[in-house]
Design a protein around this motif. Sequence first.
Motif, mmCIF file in Angstrom:
data_model
loop_
_atom_site.group_PDB
_atom_site.id
_atom_site.type_symbol
_atom_site.label_atom_id
_atom_site.label_comp_id
_atom_site.label_asym_id
_atom_site.label_seq_id
_atom_site.Cartn_x
_atom_site.Cartn_y
_atom_site.Cartn_z
ATOM 1 N N TYR A 18 5.899 -5.666 7.851
ATOM 2 C CA TYR A 18 6.090 -5.574 6.405
ATOM 3 C C TYR A 18 4.781 -5.926 5.695
ATOM 4 C CZ TYR A 18 11.078 -4.906 6.958
ATOM 5 O OH TYR A 18 12.307 -4.374 7.279
ATOM 6 N N TYR A 19 4.370 -5.031 4.810
ATOM 7 C CA TYR A 19 3.101 -5.180 4.099
ATOM 8 C C TYR A 19 3.337 -5.407 2.613
ATOM 9 C CZ TYR A 19 0.989 -3.135 8.290
ATOM 10 O OH TYR A 19 0.582 -2.885 9.573
ATOM 11 N N CYS A 20 2.566 -6.312 2.066
ATOM 12 C CA CYS A 20 2.575 -6.568 0.632
ATOM 13 C C CYS A 20 1.516 -5.684 -0.028
ATOM 14 C CB CYS A 20 2.265 -8.043 0.402
ATOM 15 S SG CYS A 20 2.197 -8.538 -1.324
ATOM 16 N N ASN A 21 1.799 -5.236 -1.222
ATOM 17 C CA ASN A 21 0.877 -4.373 -1.952
ATOM 18 C C ASN A 21 0.892 -4.732 -3.432
ATOM 19 O OD1 ASN A 21 1.014 -1.577 -3.725
ATOM 20 N ND2 ASN A 21 -0.681 -1.599 -2.276
ATOM 21 N N THR A 22 -0.243 -4.584 -4.066
ATOM 22 C CA THR A 22 -0.293 -4.706 -5.511
ATOM 23 C C THR A 22 -1.409 -3.826 -6.068
ATOM 24 O OG1 THR A 22 -0.307 -6.237 -7.395
ATOM 25 C CG2 THR A 22 -1.903 -6.651 -5.639
ATOM 26 N N ILE A 23 -1.260 -3.465 -7.318
ATOM 27 C CA ILE A 23 -2.266 -2.674 -8.022
ATOM 28 C C ILE A 23 -2.670 -3.467 -9.254
ATOM 29 C CG2 ILE A 23 -2.731 -0.516 -9.234
ATOM 30 C CD1 ILE A 23 -0.601 0.786 -7.448
ATOM 31 N N SER A 24 -3.973 -3.685 -9.407
ATOM 32 C CA SER A 24 -4.441 -4.461 -10.556
ATOM 33 C C SER A 24 -4.159 -3.701 -11.844
ATOM 34 C CB SER A 24 -5.928 -4.790 -10.420
ATOM 35 O OG SER A 24 -6.695 -3.605 -10.313
ATOM 36 N N TRP A 25 -3.880 -4.465 -12.895
ATOM 37 C CA TRP A 25 -3.370 -3.873 -14.140
ATOM 38 C C TRP A 25 -4.378 -2.967 -14.812
ATOM 39 C CZ3 TRP A 25 1.232 -3.449 -16.307
ATOM 40 C CH2 TRP A 25 1.313 -3.131 -17.657
ATOM 41 N N TYR A 26 -5.618 -3.414 -14.945
ATOM 42 C CA TYR A 26 -6.611 -2.647 -15.708
ATOM 43 C C TYR A 26 -7.387 -1.671 -14.826
ATOM 44 C CZ TYR A 26 -5.640 -5.904 -19.476
ATOM 45 O OH TYR A 26 -5.019 -6.652 -20.442
ATOM 46 N N ALA A 27 -7.942 -2.174 -13.720
ATOM 47 C CA ALA A 27 -8.814 -1.333 -12.888
ATOM 48 C C ALA A 27 -8.037 -0.411 -11.966
ATOM 49 C CB ALA A 27 -9.746 -2.221 -12.060
ATOM 50 N N LYS A 28 -6.753 -0.675 -11.803
ATOM 51 C CA LYS A 28 -5.896 0.128 -10.921
ATOM 52 C C LYS A 28 -6.399 0.112 -9.484
ATOM 53 C CE LYS A 28 -3.559 1.205 -14.572
ATOM 54 N NZ LYS A 28 -2.325 0.410 -14.880
ATOM 55 N N ASN A 29 -6.981 -1.009 -9.060
ATOM 56 C CA ASN A 29 -7.371 -1.151 -7.657
ATOM 57 C C ASN A 29 -6.138 -1.468 -6.821
ATOM 58 O OD1 ASN A 29 -10.154 -0.756 -8.098
ATOM 59 N ND2 ASN A 29 -10.391 -2.873 -8.751
ATOM 60 N N ASP A 30 -6.117 -0.925 -5.622
ATOM 61 C CA ASP A 30 -4.973 -1.009 -4.723
ATOM 62 C C ASP A 30 -5.290 -2.032 -3.627
ATOM 63 O OD1 ASP A 30 -3.098 1.544 -2.870
ATOM 64 O OD2 ASP A 30 -2.535 -0.418 -3.658
ATOM 65 N N TYR A 31 -4.441 -3.031 -3.473
ATOM 66 C CA TYR A 31 -4.680 -4.078 -2.486
ATOM 67 C C TYR A 31 -3.506 -4.173 -1.523
ATOM 68 C CZ TYR A 31 -8.194 -5.547 -5.874
ATOM 69 O OH TYR A 31 -9.272 -5.586 -6.733
ATOM 70 N N TRP A 32 -3.842 -4.469 -0.252
ATOM 71 C CA TRP A 32 -2.834 -4.605 0.797
ATOM 72 C C TRP A 32 -3.027 -5.914 1.553
ATOM 73 C CZ3 TRP A 32 1.129 -1.201 1.563
ATOM 74 C CH2 TRP A 32 1.035 0.037 0.922
ATOM 75 N N GLY A 33 -1.911 -6.492 1.976
ATOM 76 C CA GLY A 33 -1.974 -7.638 2.856
ATOM 77 C C GLY A 33 -2.129 -7.199 4.301
ATOM 78 N N GLN A 34 -2.234 -8.180 5.185
ATOM 79 C CA GLN A 34 -2.414 -7.903 6.612
ATOM 80 C C GLN A 34 -1.103 -7.551 7.303
ATOM 81 O OE1 GLN A 34 -5.415 -7.817 8.389
ATOM 82 N NE2 GLN A 34 -6.206 -7.823 6.293
ATOM 83 N N GLY A 35 -0.005 -7.890 6.677
ATOM 84 C CA GLY A 35 1.300 -7.570 7.256
ATOM 85 C C GLY A 35 1.921 -8.757 7.967
ATOM 86 N N THR A 36 3.242 -8.775 7.986
ATOM 87 C CA THR A 36 3.982 -9.805 8.709
ATOM 88 C C THR A 36 5.087 -9.123 9.512
ATOM 89 O OG1 THR A 36 5.177 -11.909 8.495
ATOM 90 C CG2 THR A 36 5.563 -10.279 6.771
ATOM 91 N N GLN A 37 5.220 -9.520 10.755
ATOM 92 C CA GLN A 37 6.173 -8.874 11.650
ATOM 93 C C GLN A 37 7.585 -9.400 11.397
ATOM 94 O OE1 GLN A 37 5.663 -6.444 14.238
ATOM 95 N NE2 GLN A 37 7.905 -6.439 14.219
ATOM 96 N N VAL A 38 8.507 -8.468 11.275
ATOM 97 C CA VAL A 38 9.939 -8.793 11.208
ATOM 98 C C VAL A 38 10.612 -8.110 12.389
ATOM 99 C CG1 VAL A 38 12.081 -8.462 9.927
ATOM 100 C CG2 VAL A 38 9.980 -9.097 8.715
ATOM 101 N N THR A 39 11.280 -8.908 13.187
ATOM 102 C CA THR A 39 11.980 -8.371 14.350
ATOM 103 C C THR A 39 13.444 -8.794 14.270
ATOM 104 O OG1 THR A 39 9.981 -8.530 15.709
ATOM 105 C CG2 THR A 39 12.078 -8.283 16.863
ATOM 106 N N VAL A 40 14.323 -7.800 14.339
ATOM 107 C CA VAL A 40 15.762 -8.061 14.273
ATOM 108 C C VAL A 40 16.369 -7.679 15.616
ATOM 109 C CG1 VAL A 40 17.898 -7.629 13.025
ATOM 110 C CG2 VAL A 40 15.703 -7.509 11.820
ATOM 111 N N SER A 41 16.943 -8.653 16.273
ATOM 112 C CA SER A 41 17.535 -8.412 17.588
ATOM 113 C C SER A 41 19.012 -8.061 17.439
ATOM 114 C CB SER A 41 17.387 -9.644 18.470
ATOM 115 O OG SER A 41 18.090 -10.734 17.911
ATOM 116 N N SER A 42 19.483 -7.237 18.359
ATOM 117 C CA SER A 42 20.895 -6.799 18.298
ATOM 118 C C SER A 42 21.810 -7.754 19.038
ATOM 119 C CB SER A 42 21.011 -5.391 18.873
ATOM 120 O OG SER A 42 20.525 -5.374 20.197
#
Length: 120
Positions: free
Chosen positions: A96-120
Amino acid sequence: QVQLAESGGGLVQSGGSLRLSCAASTTSGSMPPLGVMGWYRQAPGKERELVATITRRSNSDYGDFVNGRFTISRDNAKNTVYLQMNSLKPEDTAVYYCNTISWYAKNDYWGQGTQVTVSS
């Protein structure tokens, strides 16, 4: 430059819950106002897909697969976005990755991600 740090991922059994957090910070200067913040996910062998987004005024949007199981929220004062995930299924397993876009410059930023594992 905005940096995003995700936390809260892990291993959970099917039907369980997790809460993801993503905090934005800057290493230089002041934090620019952030526009839309959101979560995306990518499972092995699949394309990255939208999980949820939220505007500064807390208008939210969700991927079709969510079906009321997840809730996105944000704290503008803390520059943080959250994702509460309930009734998790094995098919929710992904990075799962977090994302945001800055309000004025409209720059796109991403996080490194975090693993989610759901076992059955």
